[in-house]
Design a protein around this motif. Structure first.
Motif, PDB file in Angstrom:
ATOM      1  N   MET A   1       0.797  -1.256   0.125  1.00 46.77           N
ATOM      2  CA  MET A   1       0.096   0.031   0.049  1.00 46.77           C
ATOM      3  C   MET A   1       0.855   1.332  -0.098  1.00 46.77           C
ATOM      4  SD  MET A   1      -2.802   0.957   2.901  1.00 46.77           S
ATOM      5  CE  MET A   1      -4.063   2.029   2.300  1.00 46.77           C
ATOM      6  N   LYS A   2       0.482   2.119  -0.906  1.00 44.33           N
ATOM      7  CA  LYS A   2       1.254   3.333  -1.014  1.00 44.33           C
ATOM      8  C   LYS A   2       0.534   4.388  -0.152  1.00 44.33           C
ATOM      9  CE  LYS A   2       3.174   6.384  -4.597  1.00 44.33           C
ATOM     10  NZ  LYS A   2       3.633   6.841  -5.718  1.00 44.33           N
ATOM     11  N   HIS A   3       1.644   5.388   0.484  1.00 47.03           N
ATOM     12  CA  HIS A   3       1.077   6.292   1.576  1.00 47.03           C
ATOM     13  C   HIS A   3       0.991   7.521   0.813  1.00 47.03           C
ATOM     14  CE1 HIS A   3       3.204   3.578   4.118  1.00 47.03           C
ATOM     15  NE2 HIS A   3       1.951   3.614   5.012  1.00 47.03           N
ATOM     16  N   LEU A   4      -0.202   8.330   0.986  1.00 44.65           N
ATOM     17  CA  LEU A   4      -0.665   9.498   0.150  1.00 44.65           C
ATOM     18  C   LEU A   4      -0.139  10.734   0.782  1.00 44.65           C
ATOM     19  CD1 LEU A   4      -4.495   8.898  -0.811  1.00 44.65           C
ATOM     20  CD2 LEU A   4      -2.189   8.658  -2.218  1.00 44.65           C
ATOM     21  N   ILE A   5      -0.026  10.817   2.124  1.00 44.12           N
ATOM     22  CA  ILE A   5       0.572  11.904   2.897  1.00 44.12           C
ATOM     23  C   ILE A   5       1.909  11.927   2.855  1.00 44.12           C
ATOM     24  CG2 ILE A   5       0.688  10.619   5.073  1.00 44.12           C
ATOM     25  CD1 ILE A   5      -0.637  14.098   4.927  1.00 44.12           C
ATOM     26  N   ARG A   6       2.500  13.078   2.656  1.00 44.09           N
ATOM     27  CA  ARG A   6       3.948  13.252   2.537  1.00 44.09           C
ATOM     28  C   ARG A   6       4.394  14.605   3.419  1.00 44.09           C
ATOM     29  NH1 ARG A   6       6.023  10.665  -1.291  1.00 44.09           N
ATOM     30  NH2 ARG A   6       8.030  11.741  -1.672  1.00 44.09           N
ATOM     31  N   LYS A   7       5.666  14.673   3.860  1.00 42.94           N
ATOM     32  CA  LYS A   7       5.888  15.782   4.742  1.00 42.94           C
ATOM     33  C   LYS A   7       7.257  16.463   4.021  1.00 42.94           C
ATOM     34  CE  LYS A   7       7.600  16.363   9.584  1.00 42.94           C
ATOM     35  NZ  LYS A   7       8.186  15.802  10.648  1.00 42.94           N
ATOM     36  N   CYS A   8       7.114  17.473   4.181  1.00 39.65           N
ATOM     37  CA  CYS A   8       8.257  18.301   3.556  1.00 39.65           C
ATOM     38  C   CYS A   8       9.525  18.351   4.336  1.00 39.65           C
ATOM     39  CB  CYS A   8       7.906  20.027   3.658  1.00 39.65           C
ATOM     40  SG  CYS A   8       9.229  21.179   2.993  1.00 39.65           S
TER      41      CYS A   8
END
Length: 57
Positions: A1-8
């Motif tokens: 499963m690929k995560h959608l949320i990302r962090k700068c």
């Protein structure tokens, strides 16, 4: 499963985009990798984590 949320990596803001909308920095997946007892590369990840730490050794 690929995560959608990302962090700068620059400002720490959370987003769904590949590039931060606030500062324009690159984003990365904030979730840790899945744990596996048969992990062959744990030695390298731990060494990388403490590479810049002067008190380690």
């Amino acid at each position: 499963m690929k995560h959608l949320i990302r962090k700068c990596t620059a400002c720490g803001a959370y987003t769904l985009a590949q590039k931060c909308p606030k500062c324009g920095g690159q984003t990365a997946d904030p979730h840790p990798p899945k744990y596996s007892p048969d992990d062959k590369y744990v030695r390298y990840r731990v060494a990388e984590r403490y590479e810049g730490d002067k008190d380690y050794k």
